[in-house]
Design an enzyme around this catalytic site. Structure first.
Site, PDB file in Angstrom:
ATOM      1  N   GLY A 265       0.832  -1.195   0.000  1.00 21.98           N
ATOM      2  CA  GLY A 265       0.000   0.000   0.000  1.00 21.98           C
ATOM      3  C   GLY A 265       0.865   1.243   0.000  1.00 21.98           C
ATOM      4  N   SER A 266       0.345   2.312   0.556  1.00 28.56           N
ATOM      5  CA  SER A 266       1.046   3.593   0.477  1.00 28.56           C
ATOM      6  C   SER A 266       2.169   3.676   1.509  1.00 28.56           C
ATOM      7  CB  SER A 266       0.069   4.749   0.697  1.00 28.56           C
ATOM      8  OG  SER A 266      -0.244   4.888   2.068  1.00 28.56           O
ATOM      9  N   VAL A 269       1.013   5.264   4.949  1.00 30.08           N
ATOM     10  CA  VAL A 269       0.281   4.331   5.811  1.00 30.08           C
ATOM     11  C   VAL A 269       1.245   3.326   6.434  1.00 30.08           C
ATOM     12  CG1 VAL A 269      -1.433   2.480   5.841  1.00 30.08           C
ATOM     13  CG2 VAL A 269      -1.912   4.601   4.609  1.00 30.08           C
ATOM     14  N   GLU A 293       5.639  -3.557   0.941  1.00 28.45           N
ATOM     15  CA  GLU A 293       5.992  -2.997  -0.372  1.00 28.45           C
ATOM     16  C   GLU A 293       5.089  -1.804  -0.571  1.00 28.45           C
ATOM     17  OE1 GLU A 293       5.464  -1.859  -4.054  1.00 28.45           O
ATOM     18  OE2 GLU A 293       4.485  -3.818  -4.189  1.00 28.45           O
ATOM     19  N   CYS A 327       2.559  -0.088  -8.870  1.00 34.26           N
ATOM     20  CA  CYS A 327       3.653   0.511  -8.103  1.00 34.26           C
ATOM     21  C   CYS A 327       4.941   0.510  -8.914  1.00 34.26           C
ATOM     22  CB  CYS A 327       3.829  -0.197  -6.764  1.00 34.26           C
ATOM     23  SG  CYS A 327       3.566  -1.959  -6.817  1.00 34.26           S
TER      24      CYS A 327
END
Length: 542
Positions: A265-266, A269, A293, A327
Site C-alpha cells: 500500500g502507500s 500508511v 511494499e 507501483c
C-alpha cells in the site's frame, strides 16, 4: 500415518491465454463478465466458520461505470476484529501441526481452481471491480496468482530441505516453525494476485491470518475467498474483514499476539503502522515481522545510443498499462536531446492510437482509474501542468468523470528535473519527461538516483554496453527491480522477485523464498547420542 520425503510438483509459470477474437476463453470471460456485472454481490466478513453480515455496508461500483450498482460488502466493528483475532489463535495450533504436505496440497488445489474452473470468474471480477483490460486481468488475477501459489509451495519445500551439518555422534535438525501469534495482511486494490498472495504465503508456512483487502478490491477478493474455501483452507486460517482501516489496524496492533504484518500500500500508511508497532513493542510476546511494499516513482532512462522506437514503446507500456496504477509503473523519464524529437513522434502516435472505455470492449487499451479521489488528484496535477511555464502537455491532458473515472493518458514535458510530477507519486496515467544534454550522461545518472525517495523499479535503454553497465552500477540503490532494454513493469514470479528499498518498502521480494522466510521462526534441535559422563576436558590434565 504413512511417511515419506515428498517431492512437490515442479512449479512452472501459468501460460497466458491470448483472448484473441474467436478463442473459447474470450467467449467464456465475456459471458461471465455479463453475469457478474448484474449479480449484485453481497460480501460478508469471513471470520472462523461464520459469514457475518453486519448490516453496515458499503456499495461497490465499476470505476468505468460508477453509477452501476455491483452490490455491497459488510463493515466490521471492533468486536468483529477481536473475534477474527480469536479465530486465528483458535485455529493456529491445528493448522501449524498439520503436516506440511497437507498445507501444500490445499494451496496447490487453489492454484488449480484458479487456473481452471475459476479463471473466467476471477478475471471477470477484476475487469469489473478494478477496470482492468482482459490482458491485465489475465496476467494478474489468473497467471500471477497461480504462480504465487505454486512457486511458494516449491520454495517452502526448498526451505524445509535446508539443514545444518552434523558431527559424529550428533544429529542437528532445523525445524521451521510458524510465527507465535497471528499475521495481519493488508492488501491493495491494484493487483488481485497480491491480494491473494499476502495472506496465502503466510498461511502456507503455518500461520493464521487476519486479512483486510482494499475497499476498492472487495469484488474480486470475494472470489479469492470462494477459491480458498473450495480448496479446503480450514476455518479461521484466513479471516477476511473490511471496515474502517484505522480501527482495524489499531485493534490488530493492540493484541499481544500480533506477530507480523504483510503489507502492500502507500508509504505514509506503512510508516504510520511501523510507528504504532514501535509504540506497542512492549505489549508483544515476540518481535513482529514487518514486511511491506509501498510506493514508487519509477524511471526510464534512455542513453543516446538507445533505439527511439523501443524507448517510446517502453514508456507507452510502462506508464499507461492499467492506467499507470502499478507501483512499478514508469512515471518519470529521462531522454537525451538527440533522441527526443524521434521518441516524441513515436510516443504521441502511440498515445493518440489508444482506445479508452469499458474493459468489456476488448479493443480498449485504457480504462478508468480506480475511484473519484484518484481522478481528482490526477486532474489537479494535469491542470497545474497546463498553467506552469516550466511544463507543457505533449499529448493527452483531458479527463471526464460523467460516466467513469476516465483520465486521458498524459505526457508532460518539463524543463525542471525536480518539477512536482517528476517527484510526486501520482499513481495514474501520467508520465513526465525531462530532456537532458547528451554530454551530461553522468550528471543525469546522479540526478535519477537522487531525485526520488523511492527505489522500486527503473529501466535503462542503451545500445552501449559500457553505458548500460555504468547505469547499473550508478543506480544500484535506486531500484530493487532494475531492467536493461525493457520497460520497468511486468515482474514474473520465479523469474523477477519483486520489491524495492528506500521508501518503497522492506525489499523482501514477493515471488521468492526470501519472502517466505519472514513467516517462519526456525528452531534448532541438537541431539547427542552418547552424552558425556565427565565434566573434565583434556586440557585440564596434569
Amino acid at each position: 500415518m504413512g511417511k515419506g520425503f515428498f517431492q512437490v510438483p515442479t512449479a512452472i509459470n501459468d501460460p497466458i491465454k491470448s483472448y484473441a477474437p474467436g478463442t473459447p476463453e474470450r467467449e467464456e470471460v465475456l459471458l461471465t463478465y455479463k453475469d457478474m456485472y448484474n449479480e449484485k454481490m453481497d460480501v460478508p466478513l469471513y471470520i472462523g466458520s461464520e459469514e457475518i453480515r453486519t448490516g453496515d455496508t458499503m456499495s461497490m461500483h465499476p470505476p468505468h461505470d460508477h453509477k452501476h450498482d455491483l452490490g455491497k460488502f459488510h463493515l466490521a466493528k471492533k468486536k468483529h476484529i477481536e473475534q477474527a483475532i480469536g479465530s486465528c489463535l483458535e485455529a493456529r495450533t491445528a493448522w501449524a501441526e498439520l503436516p506440511w504436505e497437507q498445507r501444500a496440497a490445499v494451496f496447490l488445489k487453489a492454484a488449480s481452481l484458479i487456473a481452471g474452473p475459476y479463471r473466467a470468474r476471477i478475471n471477470a471480477a477484476t475487469m469489473i471491480g478494478q477496470s482492468k483490460t482482459i490482458f491485465q486481468a489475465e496476467i494478474d488475477s489468473a497467471c500471477e496468482l497461480v504462480d504465487f501459489l505454486t512457486f511458494n509451495v516449491e520454495y517452502m519445500a526448498q526451505i524445509y530441505e535446508e539443514q545444518p551439518e552434523s558431527s559424529p555422534g550428533v544429529w542437528n535438525r532445523l525445524e521451521y516453525r510458524p510465527l507465535e501469534g497471528f499475521v495481519y495482511a493488508v492488501t491493495p486494490f491494484n493487483f488481485t494476485a497480491i491480494a491473494g498472495n499476502l495472506p496465502a504465503s503466510a498461511a502456507l508456512m503455518g500461520n493464521t491470518v487476519v486479512w483486510k483487502p482494499s475497499d476498492s478490491q472487495v469484488f474480486s477478493a470475494q472470489v479469492i475467498m470462494e477459491v480458498f474455501k473450495e480448496a479446503g483452507v480450514p476455518d479461521g486460517v484466513i479471516n477476511m474483514v473490511m471496515g474502517d482501516p484505522v480501527m482495524i489496524t489499531d485493534t490488530v496492533l493492540a493484541s499481544p499476539d500480533f506477530a507480523g504484518i504483510h503489507f502492500t500500500g502507500s508509504t505514509s500508511v506503512f510508516k504510520g503502522i511501523w510507528g504504532k508497532i514501535g509504540a506497542n513493542i512492549d505489549k508483544y510476546k515476540t518481535y513482529p515481522r514487518i514486511v511491506g511494499e509501498t510506493g514508487g516513482k519509477d524511471f526510464i532512462l534512455a542513453h543516446k545510443t538507445a533505439n527511439a522506437k523501443q524507448v517510446a514503446t517502453a514508456i507507452a507500456r510502462g506508464a499507461f498499462e492499467f492506467q499507470g496504477q502499478k507501483c512499478s509503473a514508469a512515471s518519470r523519464a529521462y531522454i537525451p536531446k538527440s533522441l527526443w524529437a524521434e521518441v516524441k513522434e513515436f510516443l504521441v502516435e502511440d498515445v493518440n492510437s489508444f482506445k479508452m472505455g469499458s474493459p468489456e470492449d476488448m479493443s480498449n487499451f485504457i480504462t478508468a482509474v480506480i475511484h473519484e479521489g484518484s481522478f481528482d488528484k490526477l486532474a489537479k496535477y494535469i491542470d497545474q501542468a497546463k498553467k506552469d511555464k516550466n511544463a507543457e502537455i505533449v499529448v493527452g491532458g483531458n479527463y471526464d468523470k460523467s460516466k467513469g473515472w476516465f483520465i486521458e493518458p498524459t505526457v508532460i514535458l518539463t524543463t525542471d528535473p525536480h518539477y512536482s510530477t517528476m517527484e510526486t507519486e501520482l499513481f495514474g496515467p501520467v508520465v513526465t519527461i525531462y530532456v537532458y544534454d547528451d554530454n551530461k550522461w553522468e550528471e543525469t545518472l546522479k540526478l535519477v538516483d537522487e531525485t526520488s525517495i523511492y527505489a522500486l523499479t527503473g529501466a535503462v535503454l542503451s545500445g552501449d554496453r559500457y553505458a548500460a553497465t555504468q547505469a547499473t552500477q550508478a543506480l544500484q540503490n535506486a531500484a530493487g527491480n532494475f531492467y536493461i532494454n525493457d520497460k520497468c513493469t511486468g515482474a514474473v514470479v520465479g523469474q523477477q522477485p519483486f520489491g524495492g528499498a528506500r521508501a518503497s518498502g522492506t525489499n523482501d521480494k514477493a515471488g521468492s523464498k526470501l519472502n517466505l522466510l519472514r513467516w517462519i521462526s526456525p528452531r534448532l534441535i541438537k541431539e547427542t547420542f552418547v552424552p558425556a559422563t565427565d565434566y573434565r576436558y583434556p586440557f585440564m590434565g596434569e
